[in-house]
Design a protein around this motif. Structure first.
Motif, PDB file in Angstrom:
ATOM      1  N   LEU A  53       0.824  -1.208   0.000  1.00 15.33           N
ATOM      2  CA  LEU A  53       0.000   0.000   0.000  1.00 15.33           C
ATOM      3  C   LEU A  53       0.857   1.255   0.000  1.00 15.33           C
ATOM      4  O   LEU A  53       0.564   2.226  -0.702  1.00 15.33           O
ATOM      5  CB  LEU A  53      -0.908  -0.004   1.234  1.00 15.33           C
ATOM      6  CG  LEU A  53      -2.383  -0.063   0.899  1.00 15.33           C
ATOM      7  CD1 LEU A  53      -3.082  -0.996   1.846  1.00 15.33           C
ATOM      8  CD2 LEU A  53      -2.947   1.316   0.981  1.00 15.33           C
ATOM      9  N   THR A  54       1.918   1.237   0.796  1.00 16.23           N
ATOM     10  CA  THR A  54       2.826   2.380   0.857  1.00 16.23           C
ATOM     11  C   THR A  54       3.505   2.601  -0.486  1.00 16.23           C
ATOM     12  O   THR A  54       3.622   3.736  -0.952  1.00 16.23           O
ATOM     13  CB  THR A  54       3.883   2.167   1.960  1.00 16.23           C
ATOM     14  OG1 THR A  54       3.210   1.982   3.203  1.00 16.23           O
ATOM     15  CG2 THR A  54       4.827   3.331   2.068  1.00 16.23           C
ATOM     16  N   ALA A  55       3.956   1.516  -1.110  1.00 24.74           N
ATOM     17  CA  ALA A  55       4.604   1.631  -2.415  1.00 24.74           C
ATOM     18  C   ALA A  55       3.641   2.194  -3.452  1.00 24.74           C
ATOM     19  O   ALA A  55       4.004   3.078  -4.237  1.00 24.74           O
ATOM     20  CB  ALA A  55       5.138   0.270  -2.853  1.00 24.74           C
ATOM     21  N   ALA A  56       2.408   1.712  -3.453  1.00 30.36           N
ATOM     22  CA  ALA A  56       1.418   2.207  -4.411  1.00 30.36           C
ATOM     23  C   ALA A  56       1.116   3.687  -4.176  1.00 30.36           C
ATOM     24  O   ALA A  56       1.024   4.471  -5.133  1.00 30.36           O
ATOM     25  CB  ALA A  56       0.134   1.388  -4.299  1.00 30.36           C
ATOM     26  N   GLY A  57       0.998   4.082  -2.927  1.00 29.11           N
ATOM     27  CA  GLY A  57       0.751   5.490  -2.613  1.00 29.11           C
ATOM     28  C   GLY A  57       1.910   6.386  -2.996  1.00 29.11           C
ATOM     29  O   GLY A  57       1.723   7.493  -3.508  1.00 29.11           O
ATOM     30  N   THR A  58       3.116   5.907  -2.776  1.00 27.90           N
ATOM     31  CA  THR A  58       4.305   6.686  -3.130  1.00 27.90           C
ATOM     32  C   THR A  58       4.407   6.871  -4.637  1.00 27.90           C
ATOM     33  O   THR A  58       4.699   7.969  -5.117  1.00 27.90           O
ATOM     34  CB  THR A  58       5.574   5.998  -2.589  1.00 27.90           C
ATOM     35  OG1 THR A  58       5.445   5.825  -1.183  1.00 27.90           O
ATOM     36  CG2 THR A  58       6.811   6.806  -2.886  1.00 27.90           C
ATOM     37  N   VAL A  59       4.134   5.820  -5.388  1.00 23.26           N
ATOM     38  CA  VAL A  59       4.156   5.920  -6.853  1.00 23.26           C
ATOM     39  C   VAL A  59       3.073   6.890  -7.320  1.00 23.26           C
ATOM     40  O   VAL A  59       3.304   7.721  -8.201  1.00 23.26           O
ATOM     41  CB  VAL A  59       3.989   4.525  -7.497  1.00 23.26           C
ATOM     42  CG1 VAL A  59       3.714   4.637  -8.989  1.00 23.26           C
ATOM     43  CG2 VAL A  59       5.223   3.680  -7.235  1.00 23.26           C
ATOM     44  N   ALA A  60       1.892   6.802  -6.729  1.00 26.05           N
ATOM     45  CA  ALA A  60       0.803   7.706  -7.121  1.00 26.05           C
ATOM     46  C   ALA A  60       1.171   9.158  -6.839  1.00 26.05           C
ATOM     47  O   ALA A  60       0.920  10.044  -7.676  1.00 26.05           O
ATOM     48  CB  ALA A  60      -0.478   7.332  -6.387  1.00 26.05           C
ATOM     49  N   LEU A  61       1.779   9.414  -5.689  1.00 26.75           N
ATOM     50  CA  LEU A  61       2.183  10.785  -5.376  1.00 26.75           C
ATOM     51  C   LEU A  61       3.309  11.265  -6.281  1.00 26.75           C
ATOM     52  O   LEU A  61       3.356  12.433  -6.672  1.00 26.75           O
ATOM     53  CB  LEU A  61       2.609  10.889  -3.916  1.00 26.75           C
ATOM     54  CG  LEU A  61       1.490  10.886  -2.901  1.00 26.75           C
ATOM     55  CD1 LEU A  61       2.044  10.775  -1.489  1.00 26.75           C
ATOM     56  CD2 LEU A  61       0.645  12.142  -3.030  1.00 26.75           C
ATOM     57  N   ALA A  62       4.219  10.378  -6.622  1.00 31.05           N
ATOM     58  CA  ALA A  62       5.337  10.765  -7.481  1.00 31.05           C
ATOM     59  C   ALA A  62       4.871  11.111  -8.892  1.00 31.05           C
ATOM     60  O   ALA A  62       5.515  11.899  -9.585  1.00 31.05           O
ATOM     61  CB  ALA A  62       6.363   9.634  -7.541  1.00 31.05           C
TER      62      ALA A  62
END
Length: 116
Positions: A93-102
């Protein structure tokens, strides 16, 4: 990322102070990583990619604090299948959120509200 690592280091130093097993120089050492982290974080925010800077901070800070706690302070890490599955789900979930924010674009000065 550097700000998150420094905030994690500050958390570790603070834990040592709270536990009462510390040297007097720790009182001088605790504010140093926190102030450097603050300066780095404000610079990252000023560049315009708030989402990326914030996501990196939210990932690096707890990971550093947990790693330092386990490696330097001997704190136990959770064990068992449920803990492993929870950690993997949280990581995904953290990885997906970080990619979305990036992938978001920074706000340009012309898109900011004018206050009128």
């Amino acid at each position: 990322m550097a700000a998150g690592v420094l905030y994690g280091a500050t958390a570790t130093l603070t834990r040592v102070l709270v536990d009462g097993d510390w040297e007097p120089w720790f009182l001088l050492a605790v504010p140093l990583p926190a102030l450097i982290a603050l300066a780095l974080l404000q610079r990252a925010y000023a560049v315009g990619h708030f989402g990326v800077a914030f996501a990196a901070l939210q990932v690096a800070d707890p990971l550093t604090a947990v790693a330092f706690g386990a490696l330097l302070l001997g704190e136990p890490l959770p064990t068992g299948a449920a803990s492993t599955l929870t950690a993997l789900a949280a990581g995904a979930l953290t990885a997906a959120g970080t990619v979305a924010l990036a992938r978001t674009t920074p706000m340009s000065p012309t898109s900011l509200p004018t206050g009128r």
